[in-house]
Design a protein around this motif. Sequence first.
Motif, mmCIF file in Angstrom:
data_model
loop_
_atom_site.group_PDB
_atom_site.id
_atom_site.type_symbol
_atom_site.label_atom_id
_atom_site.label_comp_id
_atom_site.label_asym_id
_atom_site.label_seq_id
_atom_site.Cartn_x
_atom_site.Cartn_y
_atom_site.Cartn_z
ATOM 1 N N GLY A 75 -4.456 -4.502 15.138
ATOM 2 C CA GLY A 75 -5.328 -4.896 13.987
ATOM 3 C C GLY A 75 -4.692 -5.696 12.676
ATOM 4 O O GLY A 75 -3.313 -5.802 12.666
ATOM 5 N N THR A 76 -5.488 -6.314 11.692
ATOM 6 C CA THR A 76 -5.024 -6.828 10.602
ATOM 7 C C THR A 76 -5.655 -6.223 9.574
ATOM 8 O O THR A 76 -6.686 -5.560 9.489
ATOM 9 N N TYR A 77 -4.953 -5.952 8.377
ATOM 10 C CA TYR A 77 -5.194 -5.360 7.181
ATOM 11 C C TYR A 77 -5.107 -5.918 5.861
ATOM 12 O O TYR A 77 -4.256 -6.910 5.692
ATOM 13 N N VAL A 78 -5.974 -5.754 5.053
ATOM 14 C CA VAL A 78 -5.912 -6.194 3.768
ATOM 15 C C VAL A 78 -6.114 -5.269 2.647
ATOM 16 O O VAL A 78 -6.949 -4.293 2.721
ATOM 17 N N ASN A 79 -4.820 -5.039 1.954
ATOM 18 C CA ASN A 79 -4.848 -4.062 0.938
ATOM 19 C C ASN A 79 -4.669 -2.775 1.471
ATOM 20 O O ASN A 79 -5.259 -1.613 1.094
ATOM 21 N N GLY A 80 -4.411 -2.562 2.891
ATOM 22 C CA GLY A 80 -4.126 -1.287 3.609
ATOM 23 C C GLY A 80 -5.280 -0.886 4.315
ATOM 24 O O GLY A 80 -5.250 0.139 5.021
ATOM 25 N N ILE A 81 -6.321 -1.528 4.300
ATOM 26 C CA ILE A 81 -7.609 -1.446 5.121
ATOM 27 C C ILE A 81 -7.886 -2.241 6.196
ATOM 28 O O ILE A 81 -7.800 -3.484 6.120
ATOM 29 N N PHE A 383 -9.486 1.040 -13.208
ATOM 30 C CA PHE A 383 -9.377 1.460 -11.523
ATOM 31 C C PHE A 383 -8.821 0.333 -10.634
ATOM 32 O O PHE A 383 -8.909 -0.800 -11.102
ATOM 33 N N ASN A 384 -7.895 0.742 -9.481
ATOM 34 C CA ASN A 384 -7.492 -0.207 -8.604
ATOM 35 C C ASN A 384 -8.476 -1.533 -8.253
ATOM 36 O O ASN A 384 -9.686 -0.889 -7.808
ATOM 37 N N ASN A 385 -8.146 -2.519 -8.067
ATOM 38 C CA ASN A 385 -8.805 -3.640 -7.718
ATOM 39 C C ASN A 385 -10.311 -3.927 -8.723
ATOM 40 O O ASN A 385 -11.197 -4.547 -8.253
ATOM 41 N N ALA A 433 12.420 13.835 4.049
ATOM 42 C CA ALA A 433 11.057 13.622 4.771
ATOM 43 C C ALA A 433 10.671 12.464 3.969
ATOM 44 O O ALA A 433 11.150 11.935 2.914
ATOM 45 N N GLU A 434 9.653 11.628 4.683
ATOM 46 C CA GLU A 434 9.131 10.400 4.172
ATOM 47 C C GLU A 434 8.128 10.822 2.770
ATOM 48 O O GLU A 434 7.333 11.802 2.887
ATOM 49 N N VAL A 435 8.030 10.047 1.892
ATOM 50 C CA VAL A 435 7.338 10.207 0.785
ATOM 51 C C VAL A 435 6.690 8.650 0.333
ATOM 52 O O VAL A 435 7.291 7.853 0.674
ATOM 53 N N PHE A 436 5.850 8.672 -0.310
ATOM 54 C CA PHE A 436 4.975 7.501 -0.966
ATOM 55 C C PHE A 436 4.795 7.449 -2.312
ATOM 56 O O PHE A 436 4.437 8.770 -2.805
ATOM 57 N N LEU A 437 5.153 6.573 -3.133
ATOM 58 C CA LEU A 437 4.912 6.383 -4.571
ATOM 59 C C LEU A 437 3.907 5.153 -4.821
ATOM 60 O O LEU A 437 4.087 4.241 -4.341
ATOM 61 N N PHE A 438 2.961 5.492 -5.692
ATOM 62 C CA PHE A 438 1.619 4.849 -6.261
ATOM 63 C C PHE A 438 1.860 4.272 -7.795
ATOM 64 O O PHE A 438 2.336 5.065 -8.367
ATOM 65 N N GLY A 439 1.498 3.250 -8.018
ATOM 66 C CA GLY A 439 1.467 2.825 -9.569
ATOM 67 C C GLY A 439 1.183 1.367 -9.360
ATOM 68 O O GLY A 439 1.183 0.570 -8.636
ATOM 69 N N PHE A 440 1.575 0.869 -10.776
ATOM 70 C CA PHE A 440 1.177 -0.511 -11.261
ATOM 71 C C PHE A 440 2.771 -0.907 -11.788
ATOM 72 O O PHE A 440 2.815 -1.128 -13.140
ATOM 73 N N PRO A 441 3.791 -1.211 -10.894
ATOM 74 C CA PRO A 441 4.996 -1.700 -11.560
ATOM 75 C C PRO A 441 4.993 -3.259 -12.389
ATOM 76 O O PRO A 441 4.299 -4.120 -11.956
ATOM 77 N N LEU A 442 5.729 -2.936 -13.487
ATOM 78 C CA LEU A 442 5.651 -4.097 -14.431
ATOM 79 C C LEU A 442 4.292 -4.358 -15.194
ATOM 80 O O LEU A 442 3.916 -5.632 -15.604
ATOM 81 N N VAL A 455 -4.042 -4.497 -9.507
ATOM 82 C CA VAL A 455 -3.717 -4.151 -8.147
ATOM 83 C C VAL A 455 -2.695 -3.209 -7.851
ATOM 84 O O VAL A 455 -1.561 -3.501 -8.419
ATOM 85 N N ALA A 456 -2.959 -1.862 -7.438
ATOM 86 C CA ALA A 456 -1.882 -0.988 -7.427
ATOM 87 C C ALA A 456 -0.845 -1.266 -6.367
ATOM 88 O O ALA A 456 -1.444 -1.876 -5.214
ATOM 89 N N SER A 457 0.442 -0.735 -6.375
ATOM 90 C CA SER A 457 1.428 -0.723 -5.321
ATOM 91 C C SER A 457 1.589 0.353 -4.685
ATOM 92 O O SER A 457 1.815 1.353 -5.391
ATOM 93 N N THR A 458 2.124 0.215 -3.426
ATOM 94 C CA THR A 458 2.529 1.482 -2.696
ATOM 95 C C THR A 458 4.006 1.273 -2.228
ATOM 96 O O THR A 458 4.278 0.391 -1.646
ATOM 97 N N PHE A 459 4.976 2.296 -2.574
ATOM 98 C CA PHE A 459 6.334 2.313 -2.259
ATOM 99 C C PHE A 459 6.621 3.455 -1.326
ATOM 100 O O PHE A 459 6.262 4.469 -1.746
#
Length: 530
Positions: A75-81, A383-385, A433-442, A455-459
């Motif tokens: 598959g191909t993804y745009v912004n995780g979708i 909100f995001n996007n 364990a694996e974790v994810f961070l979300f936000g708007f860096p800078l 646009v939100a970022s995922t780390f």
Amino acid sequence: MSSNPQNHWALKPVHVQGLPPWIDIHPEEGLTVGRANDNDVSLGADSHASVSAHHMRLSFRDGEPLLSDLGSTNGTYVNGIRVQEKALKSGDLIGVGTSGPKFVIQKRQDMSHTQLVEAADVAPKFGESTIQMVREAVGLEEDHDVKSVVHQHTRSNRTLFSWVAVAVLLLGGGTAWYLADQNARQLEELNEQSRREIARLEAFNAKLQGELQRTNTSLQEQQQEWLGERERLQREKTDLLARIQKVERGDTETIAQLQKRLEATNASLDLFNPVNLERAKLQGVSAVREAVVFIETSVQFKERDGEEVVRSELDTDGRQTFRLGGEGEILATDQKSGSGFVVSKDGWILTNAHVIEAGDTFATELEIDGKFVEPTTMVDVVFNNERQRYPARVVAQVHDEQNDFALLKIEPFDGMPSIAGFDINRQAPPEGAEVFLFGFPLGKRVVQGQDDTVVASTFKGILSRKVEQFLQVDAAVHPGNSGGPVTDATGRVIGIVTAVQRMDDGNITPSIGYVIPIDAVAKIWPPEGK
């Protein structure tokens, strides 16, 4: 492929080895991406196993970029979708496969607005973040290590010694010996600086090695538990199949019961399928990302007994004037931004207290147009996007040495995203364990979408350890991430980003962040009456 910075569309690889910084997209021919050599962007047959031979194509429709998946396996993804065909906008993140390389599509004229900021305050406190990496924190440039630093000092010392020798030979007498003595002292000082630098780097390296060892041990323990459970389920499946074969000609009720158990066991085994695990994880991450909001805080000057705000404009002589209401730019000070996340369909939002706290502003009473005005803290969320601002009301906040969180309220609207099943009683996963961070860096200083959208970022990182009342994570924490959610691998919220590690020399380590566990917000959640 050139990287000529004209007004055109281009792809920016995100940490993809062997590709140029920018890849132009031909306005008529477009380009294709895949592992096969006949692609415009060939990713190599051995380096990217999840990428299909001919994975995706970028073309143009009415002058705007259009992405098409070429029947790829992963598959191909745009912004995780995942998408089959999608019109793109500047700033969209394209993923080639579920875990393959990533690209940002950008209209090159937009990059003139990209800025980076550096931390200036050296005092440790909550909410600070950084754009410096660990190597910058210990004084190393990219691709340099301890040996290269030692070699650099040694080479400088040898060069200096050579000049001393030349001076002795050429000058002679007292002057030469004086110069030799001075240079010898400088040489000794350089050697001493080298020894101190080596000692500091060795100590830092030992600290990192210790953290790595603890993480590896925890991961190995989790892997053994995972493998043991999978083997148990496999044995149960084999046993059930054997029992079904024995009673196929016997009691039909017993067969039905065994088949039902077999179906349940197979469903459990499917949960251990790596493909299913990755797909479920990405779905949970995408859902949380949509519920993350960008928070803007500013101080505006508002009529004491009314609703008008102070606005400013330039008169015919170019002087700035102020008045209440009407047209003109709203006068605002102490502007700041951060992240938050919607936890209820009713419009409740959690964030850090320091994100919505305004700094010192005018304490003196002001009079404009014969009316008294006073400073008022205004909070808006985006909100995001999206680009629409929603005014928010601060309902509660707690800010001390151990707590840093606040509760906001906006008017709910149809289709408003929120985190499903939000629960403050979630326990943090084990260390490693694996974790994810979300936000708007800078904030809005990084690449944004069109029309002033954010646009939100995922780390992604790991839970390194638990330090007193905080969780330490090994994931990027930058200015603007404060107040964003932290989730486990399934998308369940386990905490709120609040701080970053500072070194003894004043530099900050963005890959060592601190998180307030989600159960701490019990002081303000749920709100009264909910």
